[in-house]
Design an enzyme around this catalytic site. Structure first.
Site, mmCIF file in Angstrom:
data_model
loop_
_atom_site.group_PDB
_atom_site.id
_atom_site.type_symbol
_atom_site.label_atom_id
_atom_site.label_comp_id
_atom_site.label_asym_id
_atom_site.label_seq_id
_atom_site.Cartn_x
_atom_site.Cartn_y
_atom_site.Cartn_z
ATOM 1 N N TYR A 1 -16.120 -44.342 -57.857
ATOM 2 C CA TYR A 1 -15.555 -43.885 -56.576
ATOM 3 C C TYR A 1 -16.288 -44.531 -55.401
ATOM 4 C CZ TYR A 1 -13.781 -40.545 -53.087
ATOM 5 O OH TYR A 1 -13.177 -39.958 -51.993
ATOM 6 N N ASP B 1 -30.885 -26.495 -57.932
ATOM 7 C CA ASP B 1 -31.541 -25.387 -57.194
ATOM 8 C C ASP B 1 -30.730 -24.943 -55.983
ATOM 9 O OD1 ASP B 1 -31.895 -27.446 -55.404
ATOM 10 O OD2 ASP B 1 -34.065 -27.622 -55.680
ATOM 11 N N GLN C 1 -29.404 -28.695 -52.196
ATOM 12 C CA GLN C 1 -28.649 -29.833 -51.660
ATOM 13 C C GLN C 1 -27.700 -29.324 -50.573
ATOM 14 O OE1 GLN C 1 -28.180 -28.321 -54.588
ATOM 15 N NE2 GLN C 1 -26.249 -28.869 -55.594
ATOM 16 N N ARG D 1 -26.075 -34.261 -46.799
ATOM 17 C CA ARG D 1 -24.929 -34.960 -46.211
ATOM 18 C C ARG D 1 -24.509 -34.255 -44.924
ATOM 19 N NH1 ARG D 1 -20.144 -35.478 -50.064
ATOM 20 N NH2 ARG D 1 -21.298 -37.158 -51.068
HETATM 21 N N1 UDP Z 1 -21.535 -27.762 -56.675
HETATM 22 C C1 UDP Z 1 -22.059 -26.582 -57.173
HETATM 23 N N2 UDP Z 1 -21.268 -25.796 -57.957
HETATM 24 C C2 UDP Z 1 -19.983 -26.100 -58.252
HETATM 25 C C3 UDP Z 1 -19.439 -27.307 -57.742
HETATM 26 C C4 UDP Z 1 -20.250 -28.111 -56.961
HETATM 27 O O1 UDP Z 1 -23.232 -26.257 -56.920
HETATM 28 O O2 UDP Z 1 -19.333 -25.314 -58.961
HETATM 29 C C5 UDP Z 1 -22.374 -28.601 -55.809
HETATM 30 C C6 UDP Z 1 -22.475 -30.049 -56.273
HETATM 31 O O3 UDP Z 1 -23.536 -30.206 -57.176
HETATM 32 C C7 UDP Z 1 -22.717 -30.763 -54.939
HETATM 33 C C8 UDP Z 1 -21.984 -29.898 -53.919
HETATM 34 O O4 UDP Z 1 -21.788 -28.640 -54.540
HETATM 35 O O5 UDP Z 1 -24.082 -30.795 -54.625
HETATM 36 C C9 UDP Z 1 -20.651 -30.460 -53.479
HETATM 37 O O6 UDP Z 1 -19.948 -30.798 -54.629
HETATM 38 P P1 UDP Z 1 -18.430 -31.231 -54.625
HETATM 39 O O7 UDP Z 1 -18.029 -31.413 -56.037
HETATM 40 O O8 UDP Z 1 -17.617 -30.293 -53.816
HETATM 41 O O9 UDP Z 1 -18.345 -32.631 -53.867
HETATM 42 P P2 UDP Z 1 -19.349 -33.796 -53.451
HETATM 43 O O10 UDP Z 1 -19.748 -33.475 -52.062
HETATM 44 O O11 UDP Z 1 -20.543 -33.817 -54.369
HETATM 45 O O12 UDP Z 1 -18.529 -35.000 -53.572
#
Ligand code: UDP
Length: 313
Positions: free
Chosen positions: A146, A207, A210, A278
């Site tokens: 991606y 944890d 993030q 981010r």
């Molecule tokens: N995440 C989480 N639990 C979930 C799904 C995602 O903790 O059930 C976390 C994931 O590890 C990331 C953040 O939420 O750090 C955002 O994930 P998402 O899949 O929405 O999109 P990304 O921003 O990573 O593309």
């Protein structure tokens, strides 16, 4: 009346764009393979004589289409779950699909907009992210199908601007949420909302420290339409500068569902290279487009999103 072609027009963001352009009185052609898009997202437009739906994979050359004024390239699966499920399709739609969409814009003399992503910044070492940051992307990791594909799509777009003078623009979309996301798409907003509504544990990966910055889809679409109407080439970040840890976001969702018996459960990080932070700098969008950031608060936006998911459970 302009003719707007939207690849991925039956997807989450694409279908919202279709709706807004139809409301404005434009003619809209949505092109979608339905790999992740849905009939339900566009069924609401089927009676509108200004709307045409074409079932087509934009990785293949376009069929005959009436002359377009704008080509908006939004086709692409975007959930990390898709990065392992359909990686080849992602690579194809962002490379071959981008060429096909750019060629169409070139042929018609149309303005072209590429839906790019904050993922081009990878796991960013510069925080918050400005458009002139080149990013920190693992070219061989699980997310690279991606991240690198979107970086390639940006490069292709810039070549068509420089070599053929196609009027191109690039929007870098940060985490966006709202009605018409798929409940099972695997991203954090549908996951947490679905879990809270079903009284299941909210799965915090790692944890939970993030961070992400969540923008409601209507605000994103407003920024995108401003960029389309401008002659700016970008890239331009569109997103919410309001940053949250994932753990705080989980608590927020639990509070937004009164009476839920859900609790928070920490599970191992599901994807390698999960960006640790981010947040967009939106000064460029403010200056060039007069887009001053989201108007919908997280509380209002999550309430609307929960209503949408509730109706589907
Ligand atoms: N995440 C989480 N639990 C979930 C799904 C995602 O903790 O059930 C976390 C994931 O590890 C990331 C953040 O939420 O750090 C955002 O994930 P998402 O899949 O929405 O999109 P990304 O921003 O990573 O593309």
């Amino acid at each position: 009346m302009a003719h707007i072609l939207i690849t991925g027009g039956a997807g989450f963001i694409g279908s919202h764009l279709c709706g807004k352009y139809l409301l404005r009185g434009d003619r809209v052609t949505a092109v979608d393979s339905f790999l992740t898009g849905s009939e339900e997202n566009v069924a609401r437009f089927s009676e509108n004589k200004n709307f045409t739906l074409i079932r087509h994979d934009v990785s293949e050359p376009f069929p005959e289409i009436d002359k377009t004024d704008f080509v908006l390239h939004f086709a692409c699966p975007a959930s990390p779950v898709d990065f392992t499920r359909v990686p080849l399709e992602i690579l194809r739609v962002d490379s071959l699909g981008t060429f096909n969409a750019l060629e169409l814009a070139k042929k018609d003399g149309a303005r072209f907009l590429l839906a790019s992503t904050s993922e081009v910044y990878g796991d960013p070492l510069v925080h918050p992210q400005t458009e002139d940051y080149w990013g920190n992307v693992n070219p061989t990791g699980l997310r690279s199908c991606y991240d690198e594909a979107k970086r390639f799509a940006e490069a292709a777009t810039m070549v068509y601007l420089r070599k053929y003078e196609v009027n191109t623009g690039i929007v870098r979309i940060f985490n966006t949420y709202g009605p018409r996301m798929r409940l099972d798409d695997g991203r954090v907003v549908p996951n947490f909302c679905g879990q809270a509504l079903r009284n299941e544990p909210l799965t915090v990966y790692g944890d939970g420290k993030q961070t992400r910055s969540f923008c409601f889809v209507d605000d994103l679409v407003d920024g995108i339409m401003r960029l389309v109407d401008s002659n700016e080439h970008g890239p331009v970040n569109i997103g919410n500068p309001d940053e949250h840890t994932i753990l705080d976001f989980a608590k927020f969702v639990v509070e937004a569902v009164p009476g839920t018996r859900s609790r928070i459960e920490f599970v191992p990080l599901k994807f390698t290279d999960d960006p640790k932070q981010r947040r967009p700098v939106i000064a460029r969008a403010q200056k060039l487009l007069g887009w001053n950031g989201p108007k919908v608060t997280l509380k209002e936006g999550i309430a609307k999103t929960l209503d949408y998911f509730r109706a589907r459970l």
